[in-house]
Design an enzyme around this catalytic site. Structure first.
Site, PDB file in Angstrom:
ATOM      1  N   ASN A   9       0.872  -1.180   0.000  1.00 41.58           N
ATOM      2  CA  ASN A   9       0.000   0.000   0.000  1.00 41.58           C
ATOM      3  C   ASN A   9       0.904   1.222   0.000  1.00 41.58           C
ATOM      4  O   ASN A   9       1.507   1.554   1.027  1.00 41.58           O
ATOM      5  CB  ASN A   9      -0.894  -0.037   1.246  1.00 41.58           C
ATOM      6  CG  ASN A   9      -1.740   1.211   1.385  1.00 41.58           C
ATOM      7  OD1 ASN A   9      -1.763   2.059   0.495  1.00 41.58           O
ATOM      8  ND2 ASN A   9      -2.433   1.323   2.508  1.00 41.58           N
ATOM      9  N   LYS A  11       0.137   4.235  -0.222  1.00 41.73           N
ATOM     10  CA  LYS A  11      -0.504   5.400   0.410  1.00 41.73           C
ATOM     11  C   LYS A  11      -0.278   6.660  -0.459  1.00 41.73           C
ATOM     12  O   LYS A  11      -0.209   6.538  -1.678  1.00 41.73           O
ATOM     13  CB  LYS A  11      -0.006   5.574   1.850  1.00 41.73           C
ATOM     14  CG  LYS A  11      -0.191   4.275   2.658  1.00 41.73           C
ATOM     15  CD  LYS A  11      -0.029   4.446   4.139  1.00 41.73           C
ATOM     16  CE  LYS A  11      -0.230   3.091   4.823  1.00 41.73           C
ATOM     17  NZ  LYS A  11      -0.153   3.173   6.267  1.00 41.73           N
ATOM     18  N   HIS A  95      -9.464   0.933   4.901  1.00 44.16           N
ATOM     19  CA  HIS A  95      -8.165   1.112   5.562  1.00 44.16           C
ATOM     20  C   HIS A  95      -8.319   1.995   6.800  1.00 44.16           C
ATOM     21  O   HIS A  95      -9.143   2.920   6.824  1.00 44.16           O
ATOM     22  CB  HIS A  95      -7.154   1.741   4.590  1.00 44.16           C
ATOM     23  CG  HIS A  95      -5.771   1.714   5.150  1.00 44.16           C
ATOM     24  ND1 HIS A  95      -5.301   2.701   5.989  1.00 44.16           N
ATOM     25  CD2 HIS A  95      -4.781   0.809   5.047  1.00 44.16           C
ATOM     26  CE1 HIS A  95      -4.065   2.387   6.363  1.00 44.16           C
ATOM     27  NE2 HIS A  95      -3.728   1.245   5.797  1.00 44.16           N
ATOM     28  N   GLU A  97      -6.695   4.429   7.860  1.00 48.04           N
ATOM     29  CA  GLU A  97      -6.607   5.884   7.640  1.00 48.04           C
ATOM     30  C   GLU A  97      -7.905   6.437   7.059  1.00 48.04           C
ATOM     31  O   GLU A  97      -8.254   7.595   7.295  1.00 48.04           O
ATOM     32  CB  GLU A  97      -5.392   6.196   6.751  1.00 48.04           C
ATOM     33  CG  GLU A  97      -4.103   6.006   7.546  1.00 48.04           C
ATOM     34  CD  GLU A  97      -2.979   5.325   6.801  1.00 48.04           C
ATOM     35  OE1 GLU A  97      -2.968   5.345   5.568  1.00 48.04           O
ATOM     36  OE2 GLU A  97      -2.100   4.749   7.488  1.00 48.04           O
ATOM     37  N   GLU A 167      -5.149  -5.065  10.491  1.00 48.05           N
ATOM     38  CA  GLU A 167      -4.156  -4.018  10.699  1.00 48.05           C
ATOM     39  C   GLU A 167      -4.457  -3.293  12.008  1.00 48.05           C
ATOM     40  O   GLU A 167      -5.269  -2.343  12.028  1.00 48.05           O
ATOM     41  CB  GLU A 167      -4.193  -3.010   9.547  1.00 48.05           C
ATOM     42  CG  GLU A 167      -3.862  -3.609   8.188  1.00 48.05           C
ATOM     43  CD  GLU A 167      -3.293  -2.563   7.228  1.00 48.05           C
ATOM     44  OE1 GLU A 167      -2.171  -2.776   6.751  1.00 48.05           O
ATOM     45  OE2 GLU A 167      -3.938  -1.542   6.983  1.00 48.05           O
ATOM     46  N   GLY A 173       2.527   2.283  10.847  1.00 48.02           N
ATOM     47  CA  GLY A 173       3.459   3.404  10.713  1.00 48.02           C
ATOM     48  C   GLY A 173       4.185   3.765  11.996  1.00 48.02           C
ATOM     49  O   GLY A 173       4.819   4.810  12.065  1.00 48.02           O
ATOM     50  N   SER A 213       3.573  -2.048  10.416  1.00 44.90           N
ATOM     51  CA  SER A 213       5.014  -2.128  10.633  1.00 44.90           C
ATOM     52  C   SER A 213       5.603  -3.482  10.246  1.00 44.90           C
ATOM     53  O   SER A 213       6.557  -3.964  10.870  1.00 44.90           O
ATOM     54  CB  SER A 213       5.368  -1.761  12.081  1.00 44.90           C
ATOM     55  OG  SER A 213       4.955  -0.417  12.345  1.00 44.90           O
TER      56      SER A 213
HETATM   57  P1  13P Z   1       3.076   0.401   7.685  1.00 44.02           P
HETATM   58  O1  13P Z   1       3.604  -0.885   7.063  1.00 44.02           O
HETATM   59  O2  13P Z   1       3.805   1.617   7.180  1.00 44.02           O
HETATM   60  O3  13P Z   1       2.986   0.307   9.155  1.00 44.02           O
HETATM   61  O4  13P Z   1       1.578   0.576   7.142  1.00 44.02           O
HETATM   62  C1  13P Z   1       0.728  -0.503   7.203  1.00 44.02           C
HETATM   63  C2  13P Z   1      -0.472  -0.190   6.421  1.00 44.02           C
HETATM   64  O5  13P Z   1      -1.260   0.674   6.788  1.00 44.02           O
HETATM   65  C3  13P Z   1      -0.689  -0.929   5.170  1.00 44.02           C
HETATM   66  O6  13P Z   1      -1.965  -0.730   4.681  1.00 44.02           O
END
Ligand code: 13P
Length: 257
Positions: A9, A11, A95, A97, A167, A173, A213
């Site tokens: 992803n 982002k 997701h 976010e 997740e 993150g 992560s």
């Molecule tokens: P990170 O791998 O940067 O923690 O993000 C995970 C994520 O949100 C994947 O959709």
């Protein structure tokens, strides 16, 4: 036997040149992978360029979101048909976010999943608890509720299109991944719930990714858990070497040979 599935992803990162270069780098490293599914999910505007870069490879393309609407006066939205038109196979829905920054609710997420399946896309449906919810021992309740509401009304014939991504919000993150035991516990709970909502066969076929992560150094450990079928990777998917290493390690740990 579930085929492992590693998705990146991206982002809201990259520009057109770096998106193509990342895709080309992945094609060189893991483009002919077999026995494992690999996908990248760039920002909407780079989908066509990345699709071209991936065209000679086994790496699939995904989007990071989709509208629940088919077409019309929805300024700024992107439909399933548009994603199909630019060669997307997958779409991330729900997701963290989008849930917690943009405010998407379970009902909307459900509509998006239904629209994606009807539109011939394969949803990667994300669920996960906040840190405060984990600390209050509410992880199972919260995640189970998200799964039930997200999949409401989706019949047995159509559920096969869905991958679930667990997740935990506190792991995204932050550099702090869920331990493999924590991930396994929630994945097993989700699989058990799918068994109750559908049946044992569907539950045993459902792919459940872990995200939060995930990186090269924890891939083998996470992927060695029986109910962890893949990874949804954020930060580490932006580097060819890291993402390729995660694909290779996942294949070594669980690939269908
Ligand atoms: P990170 O791998 O940067 O923690 O993000 C995970 C994520 O949100 C994947 O959709």
């Amino acid at each position: 036997m579930r085929k492992p599935f590693i998705a990146g992803n991206w982002k809201m990162n990259m520009d057109s040149a770096s998106a193509v270069s990342l895709a080309q780098g992945l094609v060189n490293e893991v483009g002919q992978c077999d026995g494992i599914d690999v996908a990248v999910c760039p920002p909407f505007v780079y989908l066509p360029a990345v699709a071209t870069a991936l065209s000679s490879s086994n790496i699939s393309l995904g989007a990071q979101d989709v509208s629940e609407q088919a077409n019309g006066a929805f300024t700024g939205e992107i439909s399933c048909a548009m994603l199909k038109d630019v060669c997307c196979t997958y779409v991330i829905i729900g997701h963290s976010e989008r849930r917690h920054v943009i405010g998407e609710k379970d009902e909307l997420i459900n509509k998006k999943i239904v629209a994606a399946i009807n539109g011939g896309l394969l949803p990667i449906f994300c669920v996960g608890e906040l840190l405060a919810e984990r600390q209050a021992n509410k992880t199972t309740t919260v995640v189970a509720e998200q799964v039930k509401k997200g999949l409401a009304g989706i019949c047995s014939e159509r559920i096969q299109a869905v991958t679930i991504a667990y997740e935990p919000v506190w792991a995204i993150g932050t550099g702090i991944n869920a331990t493999s035991e924590q991930a396994q516990e929630v994945h097993a709970m989700i699989r058990g719930l799918i068994g109750k909502l559908y049946d044992k066969t569907i539950a045993s076929q459902m792919r459940i990714q872990y995200g939060g992560s995930a990186k090269p150094s924890n891939t083998a450990e996470l992927m060695s858990q029986p109910d962890v079928d893949g990874l949804l990777v954020g930060g580490a998917s932006l580097k060819v070497a890291d993402f390729a290493a995660m694909v290779k390690t996942s294949f070594e740990t669980k690939g269908v040979k």
